[in-house]
Design an enzyme around this catalytic site. Structure first.
Site, short mmCIF file in Angstrom:
data_model
loop_
_atom_site.label_atom_id
_atom_site.label_comp_id
_atom_site.label_asym_id
_atom_site.label_seq_id
_atom_site.Cartn_x
_atom_site.Cartn_y
_atom_site.Cartn_z
N ARG A 1 0.82 -1.22 0.00
CA ARG A 1 0.00 0.00 0.00
C ARG A 1 0.86 1.27 0.00
O ARG A 1 0.48 2.29 0.59
CB ARG A 1 -0.95 0.03 1.20
CG ARG A 1 -1.99 -1.08 1.20
CD ARG A 1 -3.09 -0.78 0.19
NE ARG A 1 -4.28 -1.53 0.47
CZ ARG A 1 -5.37 -1.03 1.05
NH1 ARG A 1 -5.43 0.23 1.36
NH2 ARG A 1 -6.40 -1.80 1.30
N ARG B 1 -2.88 7.20 1.24
CA ARG B 1 -3.26 8.44 1.94
C ARG B 1 -2.21 9.00 2.88
O ARG B 1 -2.31 10.16 3.29
CB ARG B 1 -4.57 8.22 2.70
CG ARG B 1 -5.77 8.20 1.78
CD ARG B 1 -6.97 7.63 2.48
NE ARG B 1 -6.68 6.26 2.86
CZ ARG B 1 -7.55 5.43 3.43
NH1 ARG B 1 -8.76 5.87 3.72
NH2 ARG B 1 -7.21 4.21 3.74
N ARG C 1 -6.26 12.90 -4.90
CA ARG C 1 -7.58 12.40 -4.50
C ARG C 1 -8.58 13.51 -4.23
O ARG C 1 -9.79 13.27 -4.29
CB ARG C 1 -7.45 11.51 -3.27
CG ARG C 1 -7.21 10.06 -3.57
CD ARG C 1 -8.49 9.34 -4.02
NE ARG C 1 -9.26 8.88 -2.89
CZ ARG C 1 -10.45 9.32 -2.54
NH1 ARG C 1 -11.02 10.28 -3.23
NH2 ARG C 1 -11.08 8.82 -1.49
N ASP D 1 -7.13 -1.62 -7.32
CA ASP D 1 -7.65 -2.24 -6.10
C ASP D 1 -8.00 -3.68 -6.40
O ASP D 1 -8.34 -4.02 -7.53
CB ASP D 1 -8.89 -1.49 -5.59
CG ASP D 1 -9.19 -1.90 -4.16
OD1 ASP D 1 -8.53 -1.38 -3.25
OD2 ASP D 1 -10.04 -2.79 -3.96
N TYR E 1 -15.16 -10.78 0.17
CA TYR E 1 -15.83 -9.51 -0.15
C TYR E 1 -17.12 -9.75 -0.93
O TYR E 1 -18.14 -9.08 -0.70
CB TYR E 1 -14.89 -8.59 -0.95
CG TYR E 1 -13.84 -7.97 -0.07
CD1 TYR E 1 -14.13 -6.86 0.73
CD2 TYR E 1 -12.55 -8.49 0.00
CE1 TYR E 1 -13.18 -6.31 1.57
CE2 TYR E 1 -11.59 -7.95 0.83
CZ TYR E 1 -11.91 -6.86 1.61
OH TYR E 1 -10.97 -6.31 2.44
O1 CP3 Z 1 0.19 1.03 -3.23
C1 CP3 Z 1 -0.36 -0.06 -3.42
O2 CP3 Z 1 -0.17 -1.06 -2.68
C2 CP3 Z 1 -1.21 -0.26 -4.64
C3 CP3 Z 1 -2.59 -0.03 -4.49
C4 CP3 Z 1 -3.51 -0.92 -3.68
C5 CP3 Z 1 -4.71 -0.41 -3.11
N1 CP3 Z 1 -5.42 -1.45 -2.60
C6 CP3 Z 1 -5.11 0.99 -3.12
C7 CP3 Z 1 -6.16 1.46 -2.20
C8 CP3 Z 1 -3.48 -2.29 -3.44
C9 CP3 Z 1 -2.41 -3.31 -3.78
C10 CP3 Z 1 -4.71 -2.62 -2.77
C11 CP3 Z 1 -5.09 -3.98 -2.38
C12 CP3 Z 1 -6.25 -4.18 -1.52
N2 CP3 Z 1 -7.47 -3.55 -1.57
C13 CP3 Z 1 -6.34 -5.20 -0.56
C14 CP3 Z 1 -5.28 -6.22 -0.28
C15 CP3 Z 1 -4.17 -5.67 0.51
C16 CP3 Z 1 -4.48 -5.41 1.93
O3 CP3 Z 1 -4.37 -4.25 2.34
O4 CP3 Z 1 -4.80 -6.38 2.63
C17 CP3 Z 1 -7.60 -5.11 0.04
C18 CP3 Z 1 -8.13 -5.99 1.16
C19 CP3 Z 1 -8.32 -4.07 -0.62
C20 CP3 Z 1 -9.72 -3.66 -0.39
C21 CP3 Z 1 -9.82 -2.26 0.04
N3 CP3 Z 1 -9.51 -1.17 -0.75
C22 CP3 Z 1 -10.27 -1.78 1.28
C23 CP3 Z 1 -10.69 -2.65 2.45
C24 CP3 Z 1 -10.22 -0.38 1.22
C25 CP3 Z 1 -10.73 0.58 2.26
C26 CP3 Z 1 -9.81 0.69 3.38
C27 CP3 Z 1 -8.78 1.74 3.11
O5 CP3 Z 1 -7.58 1.44 3.25
O6 CP3 Z 1 -9.21 2.82 2.76
C28 CP3 Z 1 -9.71 -0.02 -0.05
C29 CP3 Z 1 -9.45 1.33 -0.55
C30 CP3 Z 1 -8.08 1.65 -1.08
N4 CP3 Z 1 -7.34 0.83 -1.88
C31 CP3 Z 1 -7.36 2.85 -0.86
C32 CP3 Z 1 -6.18 2.74 -1.58
C33 CP3 Z 1 -5.09 3.77 -1.71
C34 CP3 Z 1 -7.86 4.05 -0.10
C35 CP3 Z 1 -8.81 4.78 -0.96
C36 CP3 Z 1 -8.81 6.28 -0.77
O7 CP3 Z 1 -8.00 6.97 -1.40
O8 CP3 Z 1 -9.66 6.76 -0.01
#
Ligand code: CP3
Length: 345
Positions: free
Chosen positions: A23, A27, A36, A72, A147
């Site tokens: 990640r 943010r 964003r 994502d 999910y």
């Molecule tokens: O930098 C990176 O790693 C690449 C981008 C990436 C994102 N999500 C961006 C993201 C990757 C590889 C993911 C994978 C992801 N998404 C997973 C597996 C990895 C992990 O963390 O276990 C999962 C479970 C998700 C599902 C997901 N996406 C959730 C539960 C959420 C909400 C929680 C949160 O962190 O906000 C997201 C949103 C998300 N995915 C954001 C980002 C940068 C935040 C969105 C925002 O900008 O508000």
């Protein structure tokens, strides 16, 4: 091209231990928050110029040794036909969760080029600009199924386990459809230029070892086997892996990503010397004073050295939005310095 990460992934000698951070685009970076402000999250994922821009941010700002595609894990789920929204409060929300044969049958196996062209465009854009390798990714089937069955995040995965235990035909049908989707999706990412791909199994750790062997691992094995001919190394990350390592070892992955709840030396001993290990600092350790963080980094480097086929440093799970960027920078510096990278001063 800085290929230290790819060398480590292949188990070759490297001048220092490479690091990237799960990640890493997100943010905690003010540059990400600025992008964003203008667009919602899904639009960001679907706009190749912007997705590439935020993928590059941590490479430039932190100096990590690999970039990860900005997207994502739920993007292919939307392409399979589910309605996806991201709510500020609740995270991802999927309507009409899959708990019946009728809804399962409505799902399709998408064509990545037709249904998610923006992902491959982002990869091509990134490859034209990057000086470090690019990681593509997908959710692993069990994690995606949670999910799709829960309709979003969950605490105890009751709906998932109910379908798993009481409606096995629907569960396995769903897992097969997801696996077919993941195979063609990752193949398309590799063909577009991803140097390696990581499968995120964020929730597999909620399964008992017996259930993991029946309900999750076989699908991961099939994906890895079918992607082998593409020639890109495959990383398999399991959050909560401690009780599952003996089984994870049989996945066929080139590298195994581990969370922080397990000692990396012990994990490496269980996984054996044929696998590269990736991990595993507690994401909250980034809040420690630098000197104490340094001890923790050194401990992980020492324990991993020589214990596996190779080591790629990472956190044990994603970086949190609350982490000061300076601390993430310190981590990258510390890993590089302590593992032998000559630093120009
Ligand atoms: O930098 C990176 O790693 C690449 C981008 C990436 C994102 N999500 C961006 C993201 C990757 C590889 C993911 C994978 C992801 N998404 C997973 C597996 C990895 C992990 O963390 O276990 C999962 C479970 C998700 C599902 C997901 N996406 C959730 C539960 C959420 C909400 C929680 C949160 O962190 O906000 C997201 C949103 C998300 N995915 C954001 C980002 C940068 C935040 C969105 C925002 O900008 O508000």
């Amino acid at each position: 091209m800085n290929d230290t990460f790819l060398k480590a992934l292949r188990g070759e000698e490297t001048p220092y231990t490479p690091i990237w951070i799960m990640r890493q685009a997100g943010r905690y970076l003010k540059e990400y928050r600025e992008v964003r402000e203008g667009v919602d999250f899904l639009t960001l994922c679907k706009t190749p110029e912007l997705a590439a821009k935020v993928s590059l941010q941590p490479v430039d700002i932190l100096g990590v040794d690999a970039a990860i595609l900005f997207s994502d894990i739920l993007i292919p789920v939307e392409a399979m036909g589910m309605k996806l929204e991201f709510s500020e409060k609740h995270g991802p929300v999927l309507s009409e969760p899959i708990r019946s044969r009728a809804l399962l049958e409505k799902l399709t196996v998408p064509d990545p080029e037709d249904d998610m062209p923006f992902v491959m465009e982002t990869i091509k854009l990134l490859k034209s600009q990057l000086k470090v390798p690019l990681i593509g990714f997908s959710g692993a089937p069990f994690t995606l199924a949670t999910y799709m069955i829960e309709g979003g995040g969950s605490k105890n995965f009751l709906f998932t386990k109910r379908v798993m235990y009481q409606n096995h035909g629907v569960f396995s049908g769903l897992m097969e459809k997801i696996s077919d989707t993941v195979i063609s999706y990752l193949r398309a990412q590799i063909r577009a230029g991803a140097d390696t791909v990581q499968l995120f199994d964020t929730w597999a750790g909620v399964l008992s070892p017996d259930d993991y062997r029946v309900f999750a691992l076989p699908y991961v094995k099939r994906i890895i086997k079918e992607l082998k001919s593409e020639g890109a190394p495959i990383i398999y990350f399991v959050n909560g892996c401690a009780g599952l390592l003996k089984d994870i070892k049989t996945s066929g992955a080139d590298a195994i990503g581990i969370d922080w709840r397990v000692d990396i030396g012990e994990a490496a001993r269980t996984l054996g010397k044929k696998t590269v290990i990736q991990g595993n600092l507690d994401p909250c350790a980034l809040l420690l004073p630098r000197e104490i963080m340094k001890e923790k980094v050194k401990d992980i480097l020492d324990k991993a050295r020589g214990a596996a086929k190779g080591h790629i440093f990472n956190l044990g799970h994603g970086i949190l939005p609350e982490i000061p960027v300076e601390n993430a920078k310190s981590l990258v510096e510390l890993v590089h310095e302590l593992s032998g990278k000559a630093i120009a001063r």
